[in-house]
Design a protein around this motif. Structure first.
Motif, short mmCIF file in Angstrom:
data_model
loop_
_atom_site.label_atom_id
_atom_site.label_comp_id
_atom_site.label_asym_id
_atom_site.label_seq_id
_atom_site.Cartn_x
_atom_site.Cartn_y
_atom_site.Cartn_z
N UNK A 1 9.93 16.88 32.52
CA UNK A 1 8.74 17.68 32.21
C UNK A 1 7.77 16.93 31.31
N UNK A 2 8.28 16.02 30.50
CA UNK A 2 7.45 15.18 29.65
C UNK A 2 8.26 13.94 29.28
N UNK A 3 7.61 12.94 28.70
CA UNK A 3 8.33 11.74 28.29
C UNK A 3 9.31 12.05 27.16
N UNK A 4 8.90 12.91 26.24
CA UNK A 4 9.80 13.29 25.14
C UNK A 4 10.98 14.10 25.67
N UNK A 5 10.75 14.92 26.68
CA UNK A 5 11.86 15.67 27.25
C UNK A 5 12.85 14.71 27.92
N UNK A 6 12.33 13.65 28.53
CA UNK A 6 13.21 12.62 29.10
C UNK A 6 14.07 12.00 28.00
N UNK A 7 13.46 11.75 26.83
CA UNK A 7 14.23 11.21 25.70
C UNK A 7 15.32 12.18 25.27
N UNK A 8 14.99 13.46 25.26
CA UNK A 8 16.00 14.47 24.90
C UNK A 8 17.16 14.46 25.89
N UNK A 9 16.84 14.31 27.17
CA UNK A 9 17.88 14.29 28.20
C UNK A 9 18.75 13.04 28.09
N UNK A 10 18.16 11.93 27.65
CA UNK A 10 18.96 10.73 27.39
C UNK A 10 19.90 10.99 26.21
N UNK A 11 19.38 11.61 25.17
CA UNK A 11 20.22 11.95 24.02
C UNK A 11 21.42 12.79 24.44
N UNK A 12 21.18 13.72 25.39
CA UNK A 12 22.25 14.62 25.84
C UNK A 12 23.18 13.95 26.84
#
Length: 310
Positions: free
Chosen positions: A131-142
């Motif tokens: 949904x966004x680049x930051x959301x992609x970062x969150x998904x990497x964190x998870x």
């Protein structure tokens, strides 16, 4: 109306970084939303005073999600724009090496900006949109993906590290963001302004687009964006999103909009607002015959002719 701005979240997006460059952002509560649509809807239903969203980038052009929302949703108006230079970092969980990366994620608009880098450095990695680049970062964190393309500033927010920085296929890439609110009187002209509209043709005929563009050309108005978007009424049915130089209070712009209103099925005014790419000292003088003074003089001449005073 709540003293808050909605923006494409979560925290750590380029959208948030661009929003924080606006002086008024310091006096508002900044609320992240999961999508452009939800941020704009927050304004429509009164949850937020305005929404801040991406609308164009210098690599791929218009951000279609935003354009389509402004075209089809309940009317909104653009009040400000911000340009932000974009360069990506490859964010990973600590300890991840380039050879470990099998999946990468980012907002769809990021992919054309890093396509060549991916081909040269991670040719076998599978792309997944977020949904966004930051959301992609969150998904990497998870742990859902191995790496994300995002701003380097997002790494600390999500406990990640920047494995690579300064990633971009095009030098001087920029993304344009807009502050969108409910319809109201446009801000006063600054002398370096932009007017955005959406146009629907009455029918499909040879020279139809030329007729629309002619309303601008005959008045010496330069266009900065022209993008067609499907109306949803079938193949070949399009409307046109246009950014034009000038302010609706300029006589040449007002007359162009009146001409378009006469010949178009529908015209949606999206706002007149200050340009972010240059100041008044950089604006070229209007073409000969298209200044406000010349429009006033011409109208006065017609009035005198009507009175027999020519």
């Amino acid at each position: 109306m709540p003293a808050s701005y909605a923006y494409l979240g979560p925290e750590g997006t380029f959208t948030e970084a661009a929003l924080r460059t606006l002086p008024e952002a310091a006096t508002r509560e900044l609320i992240p939303y999961v999508s452009v649509q939800s941020a704009l809807d927050a304004v429509r239903v009164g949850e937020a005073e305005a929404a801040f969203v991406p609308i164009e980038n210098s690599v791929e052009g218009g951000i279609t999600t935003t354009l389509d929302e402004l075209v089809a949703g309940a009317p909104l108006m653009i009040y400000r724009e911000v340009l932000l230079s974009i360069t990506f970092a490859l964010l990973v969980r600590p300890g991840t090496q380039l050879s470990d990366i099998k999946t990468v994620s980012a907002h769809p608009a990021a992919q054309p900006q890093v396509r060549n880098w991916l081909r040269n450095n991670l040719p076998d990695a599978h792309w997944e949109s977020a949904a966004s680049n930051a959301d992609a970062a969150r998904l990497v964190q998870e742990g859902q993906y191995d790496a994300a393309f995002a701003g380097e500033f997002a790494a600390a927010l999500y406990g990640l590290q920047a494995l690579e920085t300064g990633i971009h296929d095009a030098e001087n890439a920029q993304t344009r963001f807009v502050l969108v609110g409910r319809p109201a009187r446009p801000a006063a002209p600054t002398g370096a302004d932009k007017t955005s509209v959406v146009l629907w043709q009455r029918d499909d005929h040879p020279g139809g687009l030329r007729d629309l563009l002619g309303e601008f050309a005959t008045r010496g108005i330069n266009l900065m964006l022209l993008q067609s978007r499907p109306t949803g009424a079938g193949i070949g049915n399009y409307c046109f999103c246009i950014d034009a130089e000038g302010h609706i209070s300029d006589r040449r712009v007002a007359e162009a909009l009146m001409g378009l209103k006469r010949i178009c099925l529908e015209v949606r005014f999206l706002g007149s607002y200050p340009r972010a790419d240059l100041g008044i000292e950089d604006v070229s003088a209007p073409c000969k015959g298209t200044s406000d003074q010349e429009f006033v003089a011409a109208a006065d001449w017609v009035a005198r002719c009507q009175d027999g005073r020519f």
